[in-house]
Scaffold this motif. Sequence first.
Motif, PDB file in Angstrom:
ATOM      1  N   ASP A 194       0.824  -1.207   0.000  1.00 41.04           N
ATOM      2  CA  ASP A 194       0.000   0.000   0.000  1.00 41.04           C
ATOM      3  C   ASP A 194       0.859   1.258   0.000  1.00 41.04           C
ATOM      4  O   ASP A 194       0.522   2.248  -0.663  1.00 41.04           O
ATOM      5  CB  ASP A 194      -0.926   0.009   1.220  1.00 41.04           C
ATOM      6  CG  ASP A 194      -2.151  -0.873   1.034  1.00 41.04           C
ATOM      7  OD1 ASP A 194      -2.506  -1.130  -0.132  1.00 41.04           O
ATOM      8  OD2 ASP A 194      -2.729  -1.302   2.040  1.00 41.04           O
ATOM      9  N   ARG A 198       1.118   4.193  -2.961  1.00 39.16           N
ATOM     10  CA  ARG A 198       0.559   5.445  -2.461  1.00 39.16           C
ATOM     11  C   ARG A 198       0.566   6.550  -3.524  1.00 39.16           C
ATOM     12  O   ARG A 198      -0.446   7.233  -3.733  1.00 39.16           O
ATOM     13  CB  ARG A 198       1.355   5.895  -1.221  1.00 39.16           C
ATOM     14  CG  ARG A 198       0.807   7.157  -0.553  1.00 39.16           C
ATOM     15  CD  ARG A 198       1.725   7.597   0.585  1.00 39.16           C
ATOM     16  NE  ARG A 198       1.854   6.556   1.601  1.00 39.16           N
ATOM     17  CZ  ARG A 198       1.035   6.422   2.648  1.00 39.16           C
ATOM     18  NH1 ARG A 198       0.053   7.278   2.826  1.00 39.16           N
ATOM     19  NH2 ARG A 198       1.226   5.453   3.521  1.00 39.16           N
ATOM     20  N   THR A 200       0.826   6.292  -6.818  1.00 45.98           N
ATOM     21  CA  THR A 200      -0.040   5.938  -7.945  1.00 45.98           C
ATOM     22  C   THR A 200      -1.493   6.257  -7.619  1.00 45.98           C
ATOM     23  O   THR A 200      -2.225   6.826  -8.443  1.00 45.98           O
ATOM     24  CB  THR A 200       0.113   4.450  -8.282  1.00 45.98           C
ATOM     25  OG1 THR A 200       1.477   4.168  -8.601  1.00 45.98           O
ATOM     26  CG2 THR A 200      -0.765   4.063  -9.460  1.00 45.98           C
ATOM     27  N   ARG A 201      -1.916   5.906  -6.404  1.00 44.99           N
ATOM     28  CA  ARG A 201      -3.291   6.207  -5.998  1.00 44.99           C
ATOM     29  C   ARG A 201      -3.530   7.719  -5.941  1.00 44.99           C
ATOM     30  O   ARG A 201      -4.601   8.214  -6.321  1.00 44.99           O
ATOM     31  CB  ARG A 201      -3.578   5.570  -4.644  1.00 44.99           C
ATOM     32  CG  ARG A 201      -3.793   4.065  -4.728  1.00 44.99           C
ATOM     33  CD  ARG A 201      -3.936   3.457  -3.357  1.00 44.99           C
ATOM     34  NE  ARG A 201      -4.466   2.109  -3.426  1.00 44.99           N
ATOM     35  CZ  ARG A 201      -4.230   1.170  -2.518  1.00 44.99           C
ATOM     36  NH1 ARG A 201      -3.457   1.431  -1.477  1.00 44.99           N
ATOM     37  NH2 ARG A 201      -4.752  -0.041  -2.638  1.00 44.99           N
ATOM     38  N   ARG A 202      -2.527   8.419  -5.505  1.00 46.15           N
ATOM     39  CA  ARG A 202      -2.658   9.881  -5.450  1.00 46.15           C
ATOM     40  C   ARG A 202      -2.834  10.453  -6.852  1.00 46.15           C
ATOM     41  O   ARG A 202      -3.670  11.347  -7.069  1.00 46.15           O
ATOM     42  CB  ARG A 202      -1.428  10.480  -4.781  1.00 46.15           C
ATOM     43  CG  ARG A 202      -1.462  11.988  -4.700  1.00 46.15           C
ATOM     44  CD  ARG A 202      -0.225  12.530  -4.019  1.00 46.15           C
ATOM     45  NE  ARG A 202      -0.211  13.980  -4.018  1.00 46.15           N
ATOM     46  CZ  ARG A 202       0.795  14.713  -3.554  1.00 46.15           C
ATOM     47  NH1 ARG A 202       1.871  14.122  -3.036  1.00 46.15           N
ATOM     48  NH2 ARG A 202       0.740  16.026  -3.597  1.00 46.15           N
ATOM     49  N   LEU A 204      -4.048   8.857  -9.487  1.00 50.31           N
ATOM     50  CA  LEU A 204      -5.381   8.485  -9.963  1.00 50.31           C
ATOM     51  C   LEU A 204      -6.460   9.364  -9.356  1.00 50.31           C
ATOM     52  O   LEU A 204      -7.389   9.807 -10.051  1.00 50.31           O
ATOM     53  CB  LEU A 204      -5.651   7.013  -9.637  1.00 50.31           C
ATOM     54  CG  LEU A 204      -4.875   5.982 -10.473  1.00 50.31           C
ATOM     55  CD1 LEU A 204      -5.020   4.585  -9.885  1.00 50.31           C
ATOM     56  CD2 LEU A 204      -5.354   5.996 -11.926  1.00 50.31           C
ATOM     57  N   ASP A 205      -6.348   9.622  -8.079  1.00 53.71           N
ATOM     58  CA  ASP A 205      -7.324  10.497  -7.421  1.00 53.71           C
ATOM     59  C   ASP A 205      -7.300  11.900  -8.026  1.00 53.71           C
ATOM     60  O   ASP A 205      -8.359  12.514  -8.265  1.00 53.71           O
ATOM     61  CB  ASP A 205      -7.048  10.574  -5.915  1.00 53.71           C
ATOM     62  CG  ASP A 205      -7.384   9.286  -5.172  1.00 53.71           C
ATOM     63  OD1 ASP A 205      -8.132   8.456  -5.734  1.00 53.71           O
ATOM     64  OD2 ASP A 205      -6.893   9.116  -4.044  1.00 53.71           O
ATOM     65  N   ARG A 208      -9.010  11.803 -11.444  1.00 55.81           N
ATOM     66  CA  ARG A 208     -10.470  11.674 -11.356  1.00 55.81           C
ATOM     67  C   ARG A 208     -11.120  12.978 -10.878  1.00 55.81           C
ATOM     68  O   ARG A 208     -12.223  13.330 -11.304  1.00 55.81           O
ATOM     69  CB  ARG A 208     -10.838  10.520 -10.431  1.00 55.81           C
ATOM     70  CG  ARG A 208     -10.683   9.140 -11.042  1.00 55.81           C
ATOM     71  CD  ARG A 208     -11.608   8.946 -12.218  1.00 55.81           C
ATOM     72  NE  ARG A 208     -11.476   7.616 -12.813  1.00 55.81           N
ATOM     73  CZ  ARG A 208     -11.891   7.300 -14.023  1.00 55.81           C
ATOM     74  NH1 ARG A 208     -12.438   8.238 -14.800  1.00 55.81           N
ATOM     75  NH2 ARG A 208     -11.747   6.086 -14.492  1.00 55.81           N
ATOM     76  N   ARG A 242      -5.381  -4.612  -6.356  1.00 58.74           N
ATOM     77  CA  ARG A 242      -5.559  -3.418  -5.528  1.00 58.74           C
ATOM     78  C   ARG A 242      -5.884  -2.187  -6.368  1.00 58.74           C
ATOM     79  O   ARG A 242      -6.683  -1.340  -5.952  1.00 58.74           O
ATOM     80  CB  ARG A 242      -4.316  -3.178  -4.673  1.00 58.74           C
ATOM     81  CG  ARG A 242      -4.107  -4.303  -3.669  1.00 58.74           C
ATOM     82  CD  ARG A 242      -3.071  -3.959  -2.628  1.00 58.74           C
ATOM     83  NE  ARG A 242      -2.780  -5.133  -1.795  1.00 58.74           N
ATOM     84  CZ  ARG A 242      -2.116  -5.110  -0.658  1.00 58.74           C
ATOM     85  NH1 ARG A 242      -1.649  -3.956  -0.194  1.00 58.74           N
ATOM     86  NH2 ARG A 242      -1.888  -6.210   0.015  1.00 58.74           N
ATOM     87  N   LEU A 243      -5.294  -2.088  -7.548  1.00 62.82           N
ATOM     88  CA  LEU A 243      -5.612  -0.960  -8.414  1.00 62.82           C
ATOM     89  C   LEU A 243      -7.043  -1.064  -8.933  1.00 62.82           C
ATOM     90  O   LEU A 243      -7.761  -0.062  -9.012  1.00 62.82           O
ATOM     91  CB  LEU A 243      -4.612  -0.886  -9.570  1.00 62.82           C
ATOM     92  CG  LEU A 243      -3.190  -0.462  -9.165  1.00 62.82           C
ATOM     93  CD1 LEU A 243      -2.231  -0.626 -10.330  1.00 62.82           C
ATOM     94  CD2 LEU A 243      -3.167   0.978  -8.669  1.00 62.82           C
ATOM     95  N   THR A 246      -9.511   0.144  -6.376  1.00 67.37           N
ATOM     96  CA  THR A 246      -9.677   1.580  -6.124  1.00 67.37           C
ATOM     97  C   THR A 246     -10.940   2.124  -6.775  1.00 67.37           C
ATOM     98  O   THR A 246     -11.430   3.190  -6.387  1.00 67.37           O
ATOM     99  CB  THR A 246      -8.476   2.382  -6.659  1.00 67.37           C
ATOM    100  OG1 THR A 246      -8.429   2.265  -8.093  1.00 67.37           O
ATOM    101  CG2 THR A 246      -7.168   1.902  -6.053  1.00 67.37           C
ATOM    102  N   GLN A 248     -10.948   3.395  -9.573  1.00 65.68           N
ATOM    103  CA  GLN A 248     -10.516   4.541 -10.392  1.00 65.68           C
ATOM    104  C   GLN A 248     -10.014   4.119 -11.767  1.00 65.68           C
ATOM    105  O   GLN A 248      -9.689   4.969 -12.594  1.00 65.68           O
ATOM    106  CB  GLN A 248      -9.374   5.291  -9.671  1.00 65.68           C
ATOM    107  CG  GLN A 248      -9.684   5.734  -8.249  1.00 65.68           C
ATOM    108  CD  GLN A 248     -10.606   6.932  -8.223  1.00 65.68           C
ATOM    109  OE1 GLN A 248     -11.640   6.957  -8.880  1.00 65.68           O
ATOM    110  NE2 GLN A 248     -10.236   7.934  -7.450  1.00 65.68           N
TER     111      GLN A 248
END
Length: 679
Positions: A194, A198, A200-202, A204-205, A208, A242-243, A246, A248
């Motif tokens: 995770d 972190r 990568t998720r940021r 993507l967020d 979006r 996990r992706l 998300t 996303q």
Amino acid sequence: MTRDPLLQPFQLKHLTLRNRLMSTAHEPAYSEDGLPTDRYRLYHLEKAKGGIAMTMTAGSAIVSEDSPAAFGNLHAYRDEIVPHLKRIADDCHEYGTAVMIQITHLGRRTNWNKADWLPVLAPSPVREPAHRAFPKEAEDWDLDRIAEDYATAAERMQAAGLDGIELEAYGHLLDGFWSPATNFREDEHNGSLDNRLRFTRRVLDSIRDRVGADFIVGLRLVADEQWDKGISKDEGIEICRRLVGTGQVDFLNVIRGHIDSDAALSNVIPVQGMPASPHLDFAGEVRAKTRFPVFHAARIADVATARHAVAEGKLDMVGMTRAHIADPHIALKLSQGREHDIRPCVGATYCLDRIYEGHEALCIHNAATGRELTMPQIISTTEGPRKRITVVGAGPAGLEAARVAAARGHHVRVFEAAPNAGGQVRLAAQSRRRSELIGIVDWRLAQLEAAGVQISFNTYAEAVDVLAEEPDFVFIATGGLPNTEILEEGNALVHSSWDVLSGDLSATGRVLVFDDNGGHPGMQAAEMLIEKGAEVEIVTPERFFAPEIGGLNHVAYAKALHQSASRITINTRLIGVSRNGNELLVTLGSDYGERTETRTVDHVVVEHGTLPMDELYFDLKPQSRNLGAVDYKALIRGEDAFPARNPDAGFTLARIGDAVASRNIHASIYDGLRFAKDL
């Protein structure tokens, strides 16, 4: 309605893709100042005309100014890109093709001595061998601005009317955080999976927040680095899960392997002589375990394999990227029942090797790809009178000229001195590893047979034979012969690379290969000698060996040399050869001084290109309408390139391919196309 799995539509979110064929993101380096102008647009438009469901632009478009282009990348960080992309999207949409773009921060996969000379950055200061960069470790403020750059770039792509975007995460910044091989940070971006995801998720967020939930966003990602230092298969599949979790992401475009070196990259992007579709089953495993739309491309070069991938549920969309460089009309030909008519990708990877050497992508045997502004993918029938065309020589240049002239509707006759067509291509294809090259010849022979073109084999045409045809136009495509007369002494004691490729020289013992060409012939001869057990030394006056061969094709030759008792000597020139009993004494020198040295060997092979077989051309030249002359300015402009210097003569004469000068397969094909397309 067709039952062909490849021609079934696929629903991706709100987007209906008309079939299962796509061209994955790649950078052909057709851009101008980082913008996709007409050359770039027409390249993608041709695939749309050819029926492809989706074409993915860029490979990758860069989101930040501190991520300088590695090889012609588009500049997604500039507002000026929007109208250019909009024109591509609008034009392709008119033909029913979806258009997406791949965006990225290259991370360490570029170099600092380009553009604005800003530091290359990465999760950790781990050198990137392929691009030679020693990166800076990304700081918090770097990550702040880059996340924002991703979001702003995505917003631009949406404004351009594209159908979606794909984030690149193999060998670039995002997956640099994922991989234990490249992440040695001591902060919240390392440790648990995770943590490594972190940033990568940021990103993507952030995306979006700008483009909303409906815009399509996918990832091209490595799901197994096949490397004891990197992401394992199990970990990669968990990253995918996990992706997907998300919410996303709308699709996964799966890659397997790592790309730190040419050797590693060739396993990700296999070339001829390597297994076809090596990662297809793995991609299918990712699809089964994520239950999510999965795309994939890795040497899926034929429609039978692509059809199998869809029918067996391994993929939702099949990337046939190099195959569409060879033939952008695959889907159209399938839908018309013309599968046999598809120009094959022969795996030469001339396209990618040119990119990685700083040139634009070109197909080894489709000279129209990337030249759609001036060269036709489909040859139109002439609106003028049908002419009598005589072609002498059935190598790549002659076969292409004959194919194009026949497609124009002319009456074509071909003379070939050998018992088979192909010339040097057939010679190169004698090697098992490069045997796919024969597809260049076979496809053209099939086209000529369908057009009713007569080929006279075992016929050494002379001027009287050509004139007896009463031709309107004559192509001299007689090729060349090896040029080994380059030494101060002992020219009669050496063999040519052709002797090795043809099997006439099956030598063991010590063989010195003098390569003063730098292309495939000398290296292929060395490889074949090694396979037969010879101890080979390659001697070259170059700074490094085989400079005309790009990194992906370099790998197989380097492996052969490494795995044998062979060696490479650079900056060295073969001066002479003399007999020493049953052995040969070679004298070596250098362009950098007067010192010489000697070697004792059993055989010497010289590769120094070819000299034209041009006797027939010069016999016919005085009798031709243009006296052999070509107006190159007119040729480039697409106008009549043959001045009437002898207007009372009955035929025009053109010399093409290696009958002009020693070049390569693509140059010969290009000659045949551009000289014949307007006949």
